[in-house]
Design a protein around this motif. Structure first.
Motif, PDB file in Angstrom:
ATOM      1  N   ALA A 343      30.403 -17.126  16.431  1.00  9.34           N
ATOM      2  CA  ALA A 343      29.856 -17.239  15.350  1.00  9.34           C
ATOM      3  C   ALA A 343      28.029 -16.943  15.371  1.00  9.34           C
ATOM      4  O   ALA A 343      27.485 -17.318  17.197  1.00  9.34           O
ATOM      5  CB  ALA A 343      29.635 -18.884  15.219  1.00  9.34           C
ATOM      6  N   SER A 344      27.383 -16.862  14.420  1.00  8.55           N
ATOM      7  CA  SER A 344      26.359 -16.231  14.199  1.00  8.55           C
ATOM      8  C   SER A 344      25.725 -17.158  14.604  1.00  8.55           C
ATOM      9  O   SER A 344      25.702 -19.074  14.097  1.00  8.55           O
ATOM     10  CB  SER A 344      25.957 -15.481  12.713  1.00  8.55           C
ATOM     11  N   LEU A 345      24.396 -16.930  15.130  1.00 10.94           N
ATOM     12  CA  LEU A 345      22.613 -18.363  14.886  1.00 10.94           C
ATOM     13  C   LEU A 345      22.399 -18.265  13.528  1.00 10.94           C
ATOM     14  O   LEU A 345      22.899 -19.910  13.768  1.00 10.94           O
ATOM     15  CB  LEU A 345      21.861 -17.554  15.668  1.00 10.94           C
ATOM     16  N   LYS A 346      22.654 -17.898  12.944  1.00  8.54           N
ATOM     17  CA  LYS A 346      22.260 -17.776  11.207  1.00  8.54           C
ATOM     18  C   LYS A 346      23.023 -19.185  10.707  1.00  8.54           C
ATOM     19  O   LYS A 346      22.844 -20.514  10.220  1.00  8.54           O
ATOM     20  CB  LYS A 346      21.798 -16.850  10.770  1.00  8.54           C
ATOM     21  N   TYR A 347      24.347 -18.908  10.761  1.00  8.85           N
ATOM     22  CA  TYR A 347      25.298 -20.067  10.589  1.00  8.85           C
ATOM     23  C   TYR A 347      25.429 -20.959  11.804  1.00  8.85           C
ATOM     24  O   TYR A 347      25.895 -22.362  10.879  1.00  8.85           O
ATOM     25  CB  TYR A 347      27.063 -19.156  10.506  1.00  8.85           C
ATOM     26  N   VAL A 348      24.890 -20.750  12.641  1.00  5.93           N
ATOM     27  CA  VAL A 348      25.208 -22.528  13.206  1.00  5.93           C
ATOM     28  C   VAL A 348      23.859 -22.988  13.172  1.00  5.93           C
ATOM     29  O   VAL A 348      23.566 -24.453  12.631  1.00  5.93           O
ATOM     30  CB  VAL A 348      24.315 -22.083  15.024  1.00  5.93           C
ATOM     31  N   SER A 349      22.278 -22.592  12.902  1.00  8.97           N
ATOM     32  CA  SER A 349      21.745 -23.292  12.209  1.00  8.97           C
ATOM     33  C   SER A 349      21.727 -23.910  10.743  1.00  8.97           C
ATOM     34  O   SER A 349      21.609 -25.236  10.908  1.00  8.97           O
ATOM     35  CB  SER A 349      20.421 -22.044  12.349  1.00  8.97           C
ATOM     36  N   GLU A 350      22.137 -23.005  10.059  1.00  4.46           N
ATOM     37  CA  GLU A 350      22.769 -23.856   8.733  1.00  4.46           C
ATOM     38  C   GLU A 350      23.214 -24.728   8.837  1.00  4.46           C
ATOM     39  O   GLU A 350      23.021 -25.930   7.882  1.00  4.46           O
ATOM     40  CB  GLU A 350      23.431 -22.590   7.364  1.00  4.46           C
ATOM     41  N   ARG A 351      24.846 -24.699   9.983  1.00  6.32           N
ATOM     42  CA  ARG A 351      25.671 -25.618   9.942  1.00  6.32           C
ATOM     43  C   ARG A 351      24.897 -27.144  10.239  1.00  6.32           C
ATOM     44  O   ARG A 351      25.338 -28.128   9.939  1.00  6.32           O
ATOM     45  CB  ARG A 351      26.887 -25.278  10.098  1.00  6.32           C
ATOM     46  N   LEU A 352      24.280 -26.891  11.397  1.00 13.01           N
ATOM     47  CA  LEU A 352      23.408 -27.990  11.804  1.00 13.01           C
ATOM     48  C   LEU A 352      22.848 -28.481  11.319  1.00 13.01           C
ATOM     49  O   LEU A 352      22.121 -29.702  11.454  1.00 13.01           O
ATOM     50  CB  LEU A 352      22.766 -27.460  13.109  1.00 13.01           C
ATOM     51  N   GLY A 353      21.981 -28.027  10.239  1.00 13.38           N
ATOM     52  CA  GLY A 353      20.810 -28.204   8.998  1.00 13.38           C
ATOM     53  C   GLY A 353      19.525 -28.163   9.991  1.00 13.38           C
ATOM     54  O   GLY A 353      18.681 -29.448  10.146  1.00 13.38           O
ATOM     55  N   HIS A 354      19.422 -27.360  10.920  1.00 14.72           N
ATOM     56  CA  HIS A 354      18.251 -27.519  11.622  1.00 14.72           C
ATOM     57  C   HIS A 354      17.163 -26.685  10.553  1.00 14.72           C
ATOM     58  O   HIS A 354      17.111 -25.913   9.801  1.00 14.72           O
ATOM     59  CB  HIS A 354      18.402 -26.139  13.175  1.00 14.72           C
ATOM     60  N   SER A 355      15.764 -27.156  10.608  1.00 15.84           N
ATOM     61  CA  SER A 355      14.859 -26.885  10.133  1.00 15.84           C
ATOM     62  C   SER A 355      14.429 -24.509  10.460  1.00 15.84           C
ATOM     63  O   SER A 355      13.890 -24.626   9.013  1.00 15.84           O
ATOM     64  CB  SER A 355      13.515 -27.578  10.495  1.00 15.84           C
ATOM     65  N   SER A 356      14.926 -24.761  11.043  1.00 17.90           N
ATOM     66  CA  SER A 356      14.923 -23.246  11.799  1.00 17.90           C
ATOM     67  C   SER A 356      15.839 -22.264  12.685  1.00 17.90           C
ATOM     68  O   SER A 356      16.184 -23.120  13.351  1.00 17.90           O
ATOM     69  CB  SER A 356      13.412 -23.136  11.935  1.00 17.90           C
ATOM     70  N   ILE A 357      15.917 -21.139  12.905  1.00 10.25           N
ATOM     71  CA  ILE A 357      16.757 -20.490  13.418  1.00 10.25           C
ATOM     72  C   ILE A 357      15.973 -20.496  14.433  1.00 10.25           C
ATOM     73  O   ILE A 357      16.822 -20.928  15.685  1.00 10.25           O
ATOM     74  CB  ILE A 357      16.858 -19.280  12.741  1.00 10.25           C
ATOM     75  N   LYS A 358      14.702 -20.123  14.847  1.00  2.55           N
ATOM     76  CA  LYS A 358      13.977 -20.649  15.954  1.00  2.55           C
ATOM     77  C   LYS A 358      14.205 -22.337  17.051  1.00  2.55           C
ATOM     78  O   LYS A 358      14.741 -21.951  17.731  1.00  2.55           O
ATOM     79  CB  LYS A 358      12.555 -20.593  15.879  1.00  2.55           C
TER      80      LYS A 358
END
Length: 387
Positions: A343-358
């Motif tokens: 899975a892409s980092l962007k997808y994982v970040s959005e799924r987890l609800g992180h404030s940023s991809i960083k």
């Protein structure tokens, strides 16, 4: 109200009486050495104006405990979430005041403060000490810029000793460990009071399959689950402060408010849980329905307590000889497994609800490095095949 007096040497003195906002006691400020009465009057007028506006003295003599009492009540409580205020108040009371309450603000000295921070790191993690320092630093900045009590903040750019890299490692279950854990939760527990209930199995599976936070899971109602659209809507979190009543709050950040896709297995398990819930009500006479349609609740109908969920989780880990982690490890496990699956980092970040991809990249650095290495290896294989 100000009063003035001329001394034998010809200089003037002002005295300003005022009521302290925190203690409601009458106090007095004075200063002498003015050449004329007019100079004393102008200085006194500024003191009265500042006291009326800020409620604090402006010469650094404010005691740390009194200052923090006012600072928390006036500048923090009305402007931050209750759980944030609770954590700040607790850190002030348990960590900051035991060291600094006998000091005046102007007596806080940089070297002594750095020694204190170093001592804290012997007991607390880097993250905890950073939070304590952040509160203290914010309060001192306000003492400079908002209240003008002191001229400069002596604790800016303080160094917090870092954790060892091993201490920062994200804790998670491998795919096989997770499967083993969930299989044991699914099996009826001996001596369990409500053996027919599958609530914990559903809860831990949901955490592991979606990566949502435990507070987000415990706040869920059936209205938040779109069974037809296969979506889970995260729009609130349950806060369960120590020795206080639980309450619903907004998610951790703006990005935390999100819609998550549900896989078929998790979707079917949620449907089964809804049926099982009705069966449990019928089977156990003291198992009450919740006043609201919350998905997970205690037998009295109230929200599940986060500390009870954590203890149950740890007990299962101990029983089956798995690393004793916390339910938050299921969130980490979901992220790691997604990244390892491609899975892409962007997808994982959005799924987890992180404030940023960083945030996602920094948290799962060891996994993203592995994914990058695998991608590079695939690229090398591809180029060799096409030369």
């Amino acid at each position: 109200m100000a009063s003035f007096r001329k001394h034998e040497n010809g200089t003037w003195e002002y005295r300003v009486r005022y009521k302290d906002r925190s203690s409601q006691k009458h106090k007095e400020k004075s200063k002498r050495g003015f050449k004329t009465k007019k100079e004393a009057q102008l200085a006194a007028a500024k003191v009265e104006m500042d006291l009326d506006y800020y409620g604090f003295s402006e010469d650094g003599n404010e005691m740390v405990d009194k200052y923090f009492e006012n600072w928390l009540e006036v500048y923090k409580k009305p402007h931050v979430k209750p759980i944030t205020y609770s954590l700040q108040e607790r850190n002030v009371r348990l960590n900051i005041l035991p060291k600094w309450q006998g000091y005046k603000l102007k007596e806080i000295e940089r070297t002594e403060y750095q020694r204190w921070i170093n001592t804290l790191r012997e007991t607390y993690t880097e993250g905890t000490v950073r939070r304590i320092h952040s509160i203290m630093n914010s309060a001192m900045n306000d003492a400079v810029h908002e209240f003008r009590i002191i001229k400069e903040n002596p604790i800016t750019r303080i160094s917090v000793p870092k954790d060892n890299q091993d201490d920062k490692e994200v804790k998670f279950f491998t795919i096989h460990q997770l499967e083993h854990f969930l299989s044991k939760v699914k099996a009826p527990q001996k001596n369990a009071k409500y053996q027919h209930s599958i609530q914990y199995y559903v809860l831990f599976t949901l955490l592991a399959r979606t990566g949502i936070r435990i507070g987000e899971a415990l706040a869920l109602t059936w209205d938040d689950i779109d069974l037809d659209g296969k979506k889970l809507n995260i729009n609130k979190t349950l806060v369960y402060p120590t020795n206080s009543k639980p309450y619903l709050s907004t998610p951790k950040s703006k990005k935390s408010k999100r819609s998550i896709g549900l896989d078929d297995q998790t979707l079917q398990l949620l449907k089964k849980h809804r049926i099982n819930r009705s069966e449990v009500y019928l089977r156990y006479m003291n198992y009450k329905k919740a006043d609201t349609n919350i998905v997970f609740h205690q037998h009295e109908g109230r929200w599940l307590r986060t500390n009870v969920v954590r203890e149950y989780f740890k007990e299962i880990c101990k029983r089956i000889n798995l690393p004793v982690l916390s339910p938050h490890a299921l969130r980490h496990s979901h992220a790691v497994h997604l990244l390892e699956a491609g899975a892409s980092l962007k997808y994982v970040s959005e799924r987890l609800g992180h404030s940023s991809i960083k945030t996602t990249a920094d948290t799962y650095l060891h996994v993203t490095q592995k994914v990058e290495d695998q991608a590079l290896e695939l690229y090398q294989q591809y180029t060799k095949m096409n030369l």
